[in-house]
Design a protein around this motif. Structure first.
Motif, PDB file in Angstrom:
ATOM      1  N   SER A 125       0.860  -1.190   0.000  1.00 49.73           N
ATOM      2  CA  SER A 125       0.000   0.000   0.000  1.00 49.73           C
ATOM      3  C   SER A 125       0.895   1.238   0.000  1.00 49.73           C
ATOM      4  O   SER A 125       2.051   1.197   0.418  1.00 49.73           O
ATOM      5  CB  SER A 125      -0.959  -0.022   1.178  1.00 49.73           C
ATOM      6  OG  SER A 125      -0.244  -0.040   2.390  1.00 49.73           O
ATOM      7  N   SER A 126       0.342   2.361  -0.479  1.00 47.07           N
ATOM      8  CA  SER A 126       1.190   3.514  -0.816  1.00 47.07           C
ATOM      9  C   SER A 126       1.795   4.200   0.395  1.00 47.07           C
ATOM     10  O   SER A 126       2.766   4.944   0.277  1.00 47.07           O
ATOM     11  CB  SER A 126       0.361   4.546  -1.576  1.00 47.07           C
ATOM     12  OG  SER A 126      -0.563   5.169  -0.692  1.00 47.07           O
ATOM     13  N   GLY A 127       1.190   3.988   1.553  1.00 46.99           N
ATOM     14  CA  GLY A 127       1.634   4.730   2.735  1.00 46.99           C
ATOM     15  C   GLY A 127       0.748   5.929   3.015  1.00 46.99           C
ATOM     16  O   GLY A 127       0.965   6.663   3.977  1.00 46.99           O
ATOM     17  N   ARG A 128      -0.286   6.129   2.193  1.00 47.79           N
ATOM     18  CA  ARG A 128      -1.197   7.249   2.435  1.00 47.79           C
ATOM     19  C   ARG A 128      -1.847   7.132   3.812  1.00 47.79           C
ATOM     20  O   ARG A 128      -1.951   8.121   4.540  1.00 47.79           O
ATOM     21  CB  ARG A 128      -2.270   7.305   1.335  1.00 47.79           C
ATOM     22  CG  ARG A 128      -3.439   8.235   1.611  1.00 47.79           C
ATOM     23  CD  ARG A 128      -3.034   9.684   1.721  1.00 47.79           C
ATOM     24  NE  ARG A 128      -2.541  10.229   0.467  1.00 47.79           N
ATOM     25  CZ  ARG A 128      -1.867  11.395   0.377  1.00 47.79           C
ATOM     26  NH1 ARG A 128      -1.605  12.099   1.459  1.00 47.79           N
ATOM     27  NH2 ARG A 128      -1.445  11.823  -0.797  1.00 47.79           N
ATOM     28  N   ALA A 129      -2.278   5.908   4.138  1.00 51.63           N
ATOM     29  CA  ALA A 129      -2.993   5.749   5.410  1.00 51.63           C
ATOM     30  C   ALA A 129      -2.111   6.103   6.612  1.00 51.63           C
ATOM     31  O   ALA A 129      -2.491   6.943   7.426  1.00 51.63           O
ATOM     32  CB  ALA A 129      -3.556   4.337   5.523  1.00 51.63           C
ATOM     33  N   PRO A 130      -0.916   5.510   6.731  1.00 53.84           N
ATOM     34  CA  PRO A 130      -0.084   5.913   7.876  1.00 53.84           C
ATOM     35  C   PRO A 130       0.316   7.394   7.809  1.00 53.84           C
ATOM     36  O   PRO A 130       0.371   8.065   8.846  1.00 53.84           O
ATOM     37  CB  PRO A 130       1.143   5.000   7.784  1.00 53.84           C
ATOM     38  CG  PRO A 130       1.114   4.381   6.435  1.00 53.84           C
ATOM     39  CD  PRO A 130      -0.320   4.383   6.000  1.00 53.84           C
ATOM     40  N   LEU A 131       0.556   7.905   6.611  1.00 52.54           N
ATOM     41  CA  LEU A 131       0.958   9.310   6.513  1.00 52.54           C
ATOM     42  C   LEU A 131      -0.138  10.208   7.070  1.00 52.54           C
ATOM     43  O   LEU A 131       0.136  11.181   7.767  1.00 52.54           O
ATOM     44  CB  LEU A 131       1.255   9.687   5.055  1.00 52.54           C
ATOM     45  CG  LEU A 131       1.947  11.048   4.946  1.00 52.54           C
ATOM     46  CD1 LEU A 131       3.431  10.922   5.254  1.00 52.54           C
ATOM     47  CD2 LEU A 131       1.747  11.672   3.577  1.00 52.54           C
ATOM     48  N   SER A 132      -1.387   9.881   6.753  1.00 54.76           N
ATOM     49  CA  SER A 132      -2.471  10.747   7.207  1.00 54.76           C
ATOM     50  C   SER A 132      -2.623  10.699   8.724  1.00 54.76           C
ATOM     51  O   SER A 132      -3.231  11.586   9.309  1.00 54.76           O
ATOM     52  CB  SER A 132      -3.789  10.381   6.525  1.00 54.76           C
ATOM     53  OG  SER A 132      -4.281   9.172   7.046  1.00 54.76           O
ATOM     54  N   GLN A 133      -2.063   9.687   9.352  1.00 56.68           N
ATOM     55  CA  GLN A 133      -2.097   9.631  10.818  1.00 56.68           C
ATOM     56  C   GLN A 133      -0.820  10.216  11.431  1.00 56.68           C
ATOM     57  O   GLN A 133      -0.600  10.105  12.635  1.00 56.68           O
ATOM     58  CB  GLN A 133      -2.264   8.176  11.289  1.00 56.68           C
ATOM     59  CG  GLN A 133      -3.441   7.440  10.673  1.00 56.68           C
ATOM     60  CD  GLN A 133      -4.759   8.169  10.859  1.00 56.68           C
ATOM     61  OE1 GLN A 133      -5.039   8.667  11.944  1.00 56.68           O
ATOM     62  NE2 GLN A 133      -5.563   8.261   9.804  1.00 56.68           N
ATOM     63  N   GLY A 134       0.035  10.768  10.588  1.00 53.71           N
ATOM     64  CA  GLY A 134       1.277  11.325  11.102  1.00 53.71           C
ATOM     65  C   GLY A 134       2.329  10.272  11.383  1.00 53.71           C
ATOM     66  O   GLY A 134       3.267  10.501  12.140  1.00 53.71           O
TER      67      GLY A 134
END
Lengths: 731, 167
Positions: free
Chosen positions: A534-543
């Motif tokens: 997965s792109s990492g969008r999900a963890p990025l959006s959680q900081g």
């Protein structure tokens, strides 16, 4: 603040202030679009503004020395204050030395930051704000709710009530004109007898000691010129090298803020000014004979800024010119305003950076989560600050400083790269790809269990997932397993692509993935659907930056060989494409980032390209003769990348009649709308979009949206089905 | 003949709902006299052959300024793209004079209208470095939206009427 307290506070502010904030910010935002569209060299001006700020902040100590020489040559004094207490002490001394009983001020956020009014009032000085909006909040004893329109949360009726209660005029005040006239007269009298005038400064030129003041009312002109002592207070970051450097900012600042081409007055003052001091009781001396015996003090405030300058991530904040474009273009801000979406002084998207640098992470952390990373502010910012990135960095730092008691619960389930301390809710959403894998593997049981009342209770309690939200339904057969099982034979393909199996397309919205495969193949493209992280969008959006970065390396590793083999990367989910095109720049070596970026396409963008290059549109599904038309909502990050038009063009090419939404964001924004503290705000934002798709003109149209979140939000707010554009056109 | 730059200046003024009147030095006095509402004050103009009518009190006292309804002041130059006039601060008090009365009549020579902000800031750069002067870029009347609706004349003039001096 607990999640339920926060939800209650947001609800209270939406009710009390939301309508006024919404009307005003949306007006400013619409004005911005109009005004910048008239500038032929808008992008060039932004580049120039950015360049000037980068250079100025890099050379700041040197420029401050140069500025000091200039101010002293002019006959003024420059004082660099270490912190608020130091600045206030200096200002109080200046006022006391002049036996000042009254100080008149023009609007200055920096003096709000210092709380200089309180400091002076403790000395018995009468401090009067002369900007009308600032005067309103001074009378109401409130904090500004917006960077440039401090009383934006108050309606005309509110202000009339405040004035009538405070002043009990003979005739109650009612209209905006009456209120303005009353304020003008009342404040005019206060300025008349003032001993000291205090202003901020939007920019200060090091070569001449000239300050630019951007205003519309004329009160700053009066405050600077009528009293014989002028104190200007500004952050150290306001210094630019030369007079000519003011030009791009003068052209950009009002357009970006209120949507005016320019404000009524841009004062270029090189104090002490030559204008005679004005004493309105003097009916004998012609102005030219009064002379100009003036005192000028420039107070440059550090208060954390020089440390921000050393901070590779927060430094960009110092380029901010406080225009408010990031607030006005923010769908959440439009609903709650700066009293929720703000810290001690600064509000909106960039407010996090300011508060983190000036007040500290605890203050910034209180409102940082209101940035969903939708990125609509990115193109609006006249100095091209990556505001979502600053919010992400602050979130990451807040996470690292937090203690959370349920860590043990997720350590096993969510093998991420974060240290302990990341709150459980963030860790859950940040590792959604793991959850999704498990969800598909155990579907449909996982869906039944997740929806069962005890689970929803636990999710609400432990993860803060609002019970009112419908959960995504995991598909037993993922896109990849479907793809691997089918026979495909595209001989002599025109192109070869990798269809990126993002988490949602692979596990939840599998039909749109199949539609993408069918469409691409119909246009002669050979499709691969390999296993990619997965792109990492999900963890990025959680900081969770470290986790996002590890995803970026994995994704690049999996895709690089395909790119080298001449395959294009086609992405269905815009938020993942935005990772490849924007955020991966922070994670990958420059060449790797560029290689992936330059070969990645949004799926409808790619279809558009195929049709433009000889692809046969007859192989796709055209609108039937009785088609009701399409109501299309493009994804926020997709629009920031400039990719809304491609979908519209493809649909129109296939005879669909398309109406587009003009809201900044759907309000769902990934996990944001699931969180119990933000559920109601998310719905409030979404109602705007739903409203646009239920008008007489749109209510019968097919609802089409590009993002998973947008589709989820629209599904929950509308009573008719929604679909991804690729499903509409797929054969 | 109206040059392209002046035509753009007029367009911009039109978009701001600011009125303008062309005149020459011969017709200047009468033109200004027809525009002002008394009492009127002003500062002396640096333009050859253009003098203010008697109805305008030149170099007023502060008290006279406070009760004036009109002011007439010179503009150093105009900025066509924006409909702006540049008002230099002077020891004669051009800055407060241009600010207090309800109606401001700035006078700008047609030849002094520059196309845009890049040209304006070229001028400011050399001028300010040499003289350490102060100026206001004034565009339309004073305005505020802080009281719930757009209102002109917040702290400064409610109305601006630009006189363009052709030679």
């Amino acid at each position: 603040m607990s999640k339920s307290d926060k939800a209650a506070e947001i609800r209270r502010l939406m009710l009390a202030e939301g309508d006024a904030v919404e009307q005003n910010t949306k007006g400013f935002n619409a004005g911005r679009y109009d005004s910048v569209s008239e500038l032929e060299n808008y992008e060039e001006l932004k580049d120039r503004a950015r360049e000037i700020k980068e250079d100025a902040i890099a050379r700041l100590p040197e420029l401050i020395d140069q500025l000091r020489d200039a101010v002293e040559e002019n006959g003024g004094t420059l004082y660099v204050a270490d912190d608020a207490a130091d600045a206030n002490r200096y200002v109080r001394d200046v006022v006391a030395d002049n036996d000042g009983d009254r100080v008149v001020k023009s609007k200055s956020m920096t003096t709000e930051e210092l709380e200089v009014n309180d400091a002076l009032e403790r000395d018995g000085v009468d401090v009067v704000e002369t900007d009308l909006g600032e005067w309103v909040i001074q009378l109401a004893d409130e904090a500004p709710s917006h960077l440039i329109a401090p009383a934006i949360h108050r309606s005309r009726e509110d202000i009339a009530e405040l004035f009538n209660e405070t002043f009990d005029p003979d005739e109650p005040l009612e209209t905006a004109a009456e209120l303005t006239q009353f304020a003008r007269e009342r404040l005019g009298e206060q300025i008349r007898d003032a001993d000291v005038g205090m202003t901020g400064a939007n920019f200060i030129t090091a070569d001449t000691g000239t300050m630019a003041l951007v205003t519309s009312e004329g009160n700053a002109r009066k405050s600077a010129v009528v009293p014989d002592t002028h104190v200007a207070v500004a952050g150290v970051e306001k210094v630019v090298p030369s007079v000519e450097d003011l030009q791009p900012f003068v052209e950009l600042i009002a357009r970006s803020g209120t949507g005016q081409d320019i404000t009524s007055y841009v004062s270029l003052l090189t104090p002490p000014v030559e204008s005679p001091t004005v004493d309105f009781d003097d009916d004998e001396t012609p102005l030219s004979e009064r002379g100009s015996d003036r005192e000028f003090h420039l107070v440059l405030v550090d208060n954390g800024r020089m440390a921000m300058r050393e901070d590779d991530q927060l430094r960009e904040t110092l380029y901010c010119i406080r225009c408010s474009a990031c607030s006005n273009s923010c769908a959440n801000f439009q609903q709650v305003g700066g009293h929720a979406f703000g810290g001690e002084t600064y509000s909106g998207g960039i407010g996090t950076g300011w508060e983190a640098g000036i007040e500290g992470l605890d203050v910034a952390g209180e409102f940082n989560d209101l940035c969903t990373g939708c990125s609509r502010c990115v193109n609006a910012c006249p100095v091209k600050i990556d505001i979502p990135w600053i919010n992400t960095v602050v979130r990451d730092r807040v996470n690292r400083g937090t203690d959370e008691e349920f860590d043990w619960l997720v350590e096993g389930l969510t093998p991420d790269a974060e240290p302990g301390g990341v709150p459980l809710q963030k860790r859950f959403f940040g590792n959604f790809s793991t959850v999704a894998k498990l969800g598909s593997a155990t579907a449909p049981v996982s869906n039944w269990l997740a929806d069962a009342a005890p689970s929803r209770w636990a999710m609400d309690r432990l993860l803060g997932i609002d019970k009112r939200r419908e959960l995504p339904t995991f598909q037993r057969e993922t896109l990849r397993s479907w793809f691997e099982r089918r026979e495909t034979a595209i001989d002599d393909p025109t192109r070869e692509v990798v269809l990126y199996p993002d988490v949602y397309t692979n596990h939840v919205q599998v039909e749109r993935g199949k539609a993408a495969v069918r469409t691409l193949e119909a246009l002669g493209v050979r499709v691969h659907v390999p296993e990619v992280a997965s792109s990492g969008r999900a963890p990025l959006s959680q900081g969770m930056i470290a986790t996002a970065e590890s995803h970026a390396h994995d994704v690049y590793g999996a895709l690089a060989e395909h790119v080298d083999a001449g395959r294009d990367v086609v992405v269905v989910e815009p938020s993942d494409l935005a990772m490849f095109e924007r955020e991966y720049e922070k994670f990958l070596p420059e060449r790797s980032f560029e290689r992936l970026r330059d070969n990645s396409y949004e799926v409808m963008e790619y279809v558009y390209g195929l049709l433009q290059n000889g692809g046969d549109s007859e192989r796709l599904r055209r609108a039937p003769a009785d088609d009701p038309g399409v109501a299309y909502h493009s994804h926020c990050q997709q629009r920031t990348l400039g990719l809304e038009g491609h979908t519209v063009a493809v649909l129109e090419d296939l005879d669909y009649d398309v109406v587009t939404s003009d809201v900044e964001c759907c309000g769902m924004a990934g996990s944001f709308g699931y969180k119990s503290d933000y559920y109601e705000l998310s719905v409030e934002v979404g109602e705007d979009l739903a409203g646009q798709f239920t008008t007489d003109e749109t209510r019968d149209r097919t609802v089409v949206a590009s993002g998973t979140s947008c589709l989820e939000q629209l599904d929950s707010l509308l009573s008719r089905p929604t679909t991804h554009p690729i499903e509409l056109v797929a054969p | 003949m109206v040059t392209e730059t002046v035509a753009t200046f007029e367009d911009s003024l039109g978009q701001l709902d600011v009125e303008w009147t062309h005149t020459t030095s011969d017709g200047f006095e009468a033109t200004v006299a027809s525009l002002i509402e008394e009492p009127a004050v002003g500062v002396s103009l640096p333009f050859d052959g253009a003098s203010l009518p008697d109805a305008v009190t030149v170099d007023p006292t502060a008290a006279a300024l406070e009760s004036a309804r009109t002011s007439v002041t010179p503009a150093s130059f105009g900025v066509a793209e924006y409909g702006s006039v540049v008002l230099a601060s002077t020891p004669g008090g051009a800055e407060p004079v241009s600010l207090y009365p309800e109606l401001h009549v700035p006078v700008v020579r047609a030849d002094d209208v520059v196309p845009g902000m890049p040209e304006a800031f070229d001028r400011f750069g050399s001028e300010i470095r040499e003289h350490r002067s102060s100026s206001i870029i004034a565009t339309g009347p004073s305005a505020t939206a802080d009281m719930g609706d757009l209102v002109f004349g917040a702290h400064g003039p409610k109305e601006v009427h630009v006189v363009i001096l052709d030679e």
